[in-house]
Write a protein that holds these residues in place. Structure first.
Motif, PDB file in Angstrom:
ATOM      1  N   ALA A  77       1.018  -1.097   0.025  1.00 34.85           N
ATOM      2  CA  ALA A  77       0.109   0.044  -0.013  1.00 34.85           C
ATOM      3  C   ALA A  77       0.877   1.246  -0.234  1.00 34.85           C
ATOM      4  O   ALA A  77       0.593   2.132  -0.513  1.00 34.85           O
ATOM      5  N   ALA A  78       1.861   1.282   0.721  1.00 34.31           N
ATOM      6  CA  ALA A  78       3.031   2.223   0.720  1.00 34.31           C
ATOM      7  C   ALA A  78       3.438   2.509  -0.577  1.00 34.31           C
ATOM      8  O   ALA A  78       3.475   3.864  -1.031  1.00 34.31           O
ATOM      9  N   LEU A  79       4.014   1.464  -1.124  1.00 33.04           N
ATOM     10  CA  LEU A  79       4.460   1.607  -2.551  1.00 33.04           C
ATOM     11  C   LEU A  79       3.612   2.195  -3.706  1.00 33.04           C
ATOM     12  O   LEU A  79       3.767   3.032  -4.433  1.00 33.04           O
ATOM     13  N   ILE A  80       2.045   1.841  -3.413  1.00 32.13           N
ATOM     14  CA  ILE A  80       1.268   2.089  -4.434  1.00 32.13           C
ATOM     15  C   ILE A  80       0.958   3.640  -4.204  1.00 32.13           C
ATOM     16  O   ILE A  80       0.678   4.580  -5.117  1.00 32.13           O
ATOM     17  N   ALA A  81       0.868   4.098  -2.930  1.00 29.97           N
ATOM     18  CA  ALA A  81       0.543   5.417  -2.544  1.00 29.97           C
ATOM     19  C   ALA A  81       1.792   6.440  -2.965  1.00 29.97           C
ATOM     20  O   ALA A  81       1.685   7.502  -3.778  1.00 29.97           O
ATOM     21  N   LYS A  82       2.949   5.968  -3.126  1.00 19.13           N
ATOM     22  CA  LYS A  82       4.218   6.759  -3.672  1.00 19.13           C
ATOM     23  C   LYS A  82       4.094   6.744  -5.100  1.00 19.13           C
ATOM     24  O   LYS A  82       4.354   7.789  -5.789  1.00 19.13           O
ATOM     25  N   PHE A  83       3.636   5.572  -5.572  1.00 16.50           N
ATOM     26  CA  PHE A  83       3.371   5.638  -7.086  1.00 16.50           C
ATOM     27  C   PHE A  83       2.325   6.350  -7.752  1.00 16.50           C
ATOM     28  O   PHE A  83       2.297   7.477  -8.855  1.00 16.50           O
ATOM     29  N   LEU A  84       1.110   6.722  -6.994  1.00 19.72           N
ATOM     30  CA  LEU A  84       0.019   7.687  -7.063  1.00 19.72           C
ATOM     31  C   LEU A  84       0.583   8.971  -7.155  1.00 19.72           C
ATOM     32  O   LEU A  84       0.146   9.780  -8.197  1.00 19.72           O
ATOM     33  N   VAL A  85       1.466   9.450  -6.490  1.00 15.93           N
ATOM     34  CA  VAL A  85       2.005  10.654  -6.325  1.00 15.93           C
ATOM     35  C   VAL A  85       3.124  10.921  -7.491  1.00 15.93           C
ATOM     36  O   VAL A  85       3.066  11.864  -8.018  1.00 15.93           O
ATOM     37  N   ALA A  86       3.982  10.074  -7.571  1.00 16.38           N
ATOM     38  CA  ALA A  86       4.920  10.123  -8.686  1.00 16.38           C
ATOM     39  C   ALA A  86       4.251  10.149 -10.156  1.00 16.38           C
ATOM     40  O   ALA A  86       5.079  10.967 -10.776  1.00 16.38           O
ATOM     41  N   SER A  87       3.070   9.364 -10.238  1.00 12.54           N
ATOM     42  CA  SER A  87       2.835   9.639 -11.491  1.00 12.54           C
ATOM     43  C   SER A  87       1.722  10.671 -11.874  1.00 12.54           C
ATOM     44  O   SER A  87       1.332  10.695 -12.868  1.00 12.54           O
ATOM     45  N   GLY A  88       1.549  11.348 -10.665  1.00  6.24           N
ATOM     46  CA  GLY A  88       0.600  12.663 -10.969  1.00  6.24           C
ATOM     47  C   GLY A  88      -0.881  12.189 -11.045  1.00  6.24           C
ATOM     48  O   GLY A  88      -1.752  13.015 -11.154  1.00  6.24           O
ATOM     49  N   LEU A  89      -1.127  10.785 -10.377  1.00 10.15           N
ATOM     50  CA  LEU A  89      -2.403  10.637 -10.056  1.00 10.15           C
ATOM     51  C   LEU A  89      -3.032  10.860  -8.879  1.00 10.15           C
ATOM     52  O   LEU A  89      -4.218  11.113  -8.618  1.00 10.15           O
ATOM     53  N   ALA A  90      -2.164  11.577  -7.921  1.00 11.80           N
ATOM     54  CA  ALA A  90      -2.678  11.914  -6.777  1.00 11.80           C
ATOM     55  C   ALA A  90      -1.685  13.370  -6.196  1.00 11.80           C
ATOM     56  O   ALA A  90      -0.563  13.004  -6.731  1.00 11.80           O
ATOM     57  N   ASP A  91      -2.205  14.174  -5.478  1.00 14.82           N
ATOM     58  CA  ASP A  91      -1.186  15.267  -5.195  1.00 14.82           C
ATOM     59  C   ASP A  91      -0.456  14.962  -3.932  1.00 14.82           C
ATOM     60  O   ASP A  91       0.700  15.225  -3.953  1.00 14.82           O
ATOM     61  N   THR A  92      -0.871  14.273  -3.104  1.00 14.36           N
ATOM     62  CA  THR A  92      -0.507  13.644  -1.824  1.00 14.36           C
ATOM     63  C   THR A  92      -1.051  12.136  -1.659  1.00 14.36           C
ATOM     64  O   THR A  92      -1.788  11.738  -2.184  1.00 14.36           O
ATOM     65  N   GLU A  93       0.335  11.639  -0.668  1.00 16.19           N
ATOM     66  CA  GLU A  93      -0.161  10.198  -0.443  1.00 16.19           C
ATOM     67  C   GLU A  93      -1.347  10.014   0.366  1.00 16.19           C
ATOM     68  O   GLU A  93      -1.540  11.003   1.198  1.00 16.19           O
ATOM     69  N   PRO A  94      -2.403   9.052   0.078  1.00 22.69           N
ATOM     70  CA  PRO A  94      -3.376   8.848   0.921  1.00 22.69           C
ATOM     71  C   PRO A  94      -2.926   8.235   2.083  1.00 22.69           C
ATOM     72  O   PRO A  94      -2.178   7.711   2.416  1.00 22.69           O
ATOM     73  N   SER A  95      -3.727   8.709   3.143  1.00 26.32           N
ATOM     74  CA  SER A  95      -3.498   7.880   4.526  1.00 26.32           C
ATOM     75  C   SER A  95      -3.727   6.505   4.338  1.00 26.32           C
ATOM     76  O   SER A  95      -4.791   6.268   3.789  1.00 26.32           O
ATOM     77  N   LEU A  96      -2.937   5.855   5.218  1.00 27.91           N
ATOM     78  CA  LEU A  96      -3.239   4.289   5.198  1.00 27.91           C
ATOM     79  C   LEU A  96      -3.818   3.728   6.408  1.00 27.91           C
ATOM     80  O   LEU A  96      -3.967   2.711   6.766  1.00 27.91           O
ATOM     81  N   ASP A  97      -4.010   4.874   7.237  1.00 24.68           N
ATOM     82  CA  ASP A  97      -4.696   4.500   8.511  1.00 24.68           C
ATOM     83  C   ASP A  97      -6.115   3.873   8.521  1.00 24.68           C
ATOM     84  O   ASP A  97      -6.791   4.355   8.088  1.00 24.68           O
ATOM     85  N   GLY A  98      -6.114   2.817   9.348  1.00 24.89           N
ATOM     86  CA  GLY A  98      -7.489   2.194   9.142  1.00 24.89           C
ATOM     87  C   GLY A  98      -7.717   1.452   7.545  1.00 24.89           C
ATOM     88  O   GLY A  98      -9.018   0.931   7.608  1.00 24.89           O
ATOM     89  N   LEU A  99      -6.848   1.460   6.805  1.00 24.48           N
ATOM     90  CA  LEU A  99      -6.919   0.913   5.549  1.00 24.48           C
ATOM     91  C   LEU A  99      -7.423  -0.595   5.749  1.00 24.48           C
ATOM     92  O   LEU A  99      -8.199  -1.347   4.973  1.00 24.48           O
ATOM     93  N   PHE A 100      -6.711  -1.389   6.543  1.00 25.41           N
ATOM     94  CA  PHE A 100      -6.705  -3.042   6.588  1.00 25.41           C
ATOM     95  C   PHE A 100      -7.429  -3.371   7.896  1.00 25.41           C
ATOM     96  O   PHE A 100      -7.235  -2.760   9.068  1.00 25.41           O
TER      97      PHE A 100
END
Length: 139
Positions: free
Chosen positions: A106-129
């Motif tokens: 999930a952390a890798l995917i969050a970083k990818f989202l920002v690096a690829s421009g799909l998200a401005d900031t990494e989403p919070s992963l708190d409570g995700l699982f």
């Protein structure tokens, strides 16, 4: 695209195990308001996996039909797919720093989202699982 003359795969998900995860996802409100139903859903998932293992030909026919592909094509896709067992799921829910751990992926995917421009900031992963529903199935 691979059906076109001369085309080949540069890379497939088989080359990057765990990079294209599928998850059973429900709303947090459902977990809070109807945990028994969520537990039944998770239990049914693992019962379904047992049925698939015991009825491979029938399962392949059903899943190929649902996917709109031939059974041969589905079998090819299935060869590159890993479906986690109960023990695999239990291990994946444990915190860790490898591709085998959900929090790491999930952390890798969050970083990818920002690096690829799909998200401005990494989403919070708190409570995700929420592992309690899988954990409750372990004898």
């Amino acid at each position: 695209a691979l059906g076109l003359p001369g085309s080949t795969a540069v890379a497939t998900s088989r080359d990057f195990p765990g990079a294209i995860p599928d998850h059973l996802v429900v709303a947090a409100s459902l977990v809070a308001e109807r945990p028994q139903e969520v537990q039944a859903l998770v239990k049914t998932w693992f019962e379904t996996l047992e049925w698939i293992a015991a009825n491979r030909a029938d399962a392949t026919a059903i899943m190929a039909r649902r996917a709109g592909v031939s059974e041969a094509d589905y079998a090819s896709y299935d060869a590159g797919t890993t479906i986690f067992s109960l023990d695999d799921n239990l291990a994946a829910f444990e915190p860790g720093g490898t591709d085998d751990h959900l929090d790491h992926q999930a952390a890798l995917i969050a970083k990818f989202l920002v690096a690829s421009g799909l998200a401005d900031t990494e989403p919070s992963l708190d409570g995700l699982f929420e592992p309690r529903f899988v954990r409750s199935l372990k004898p």
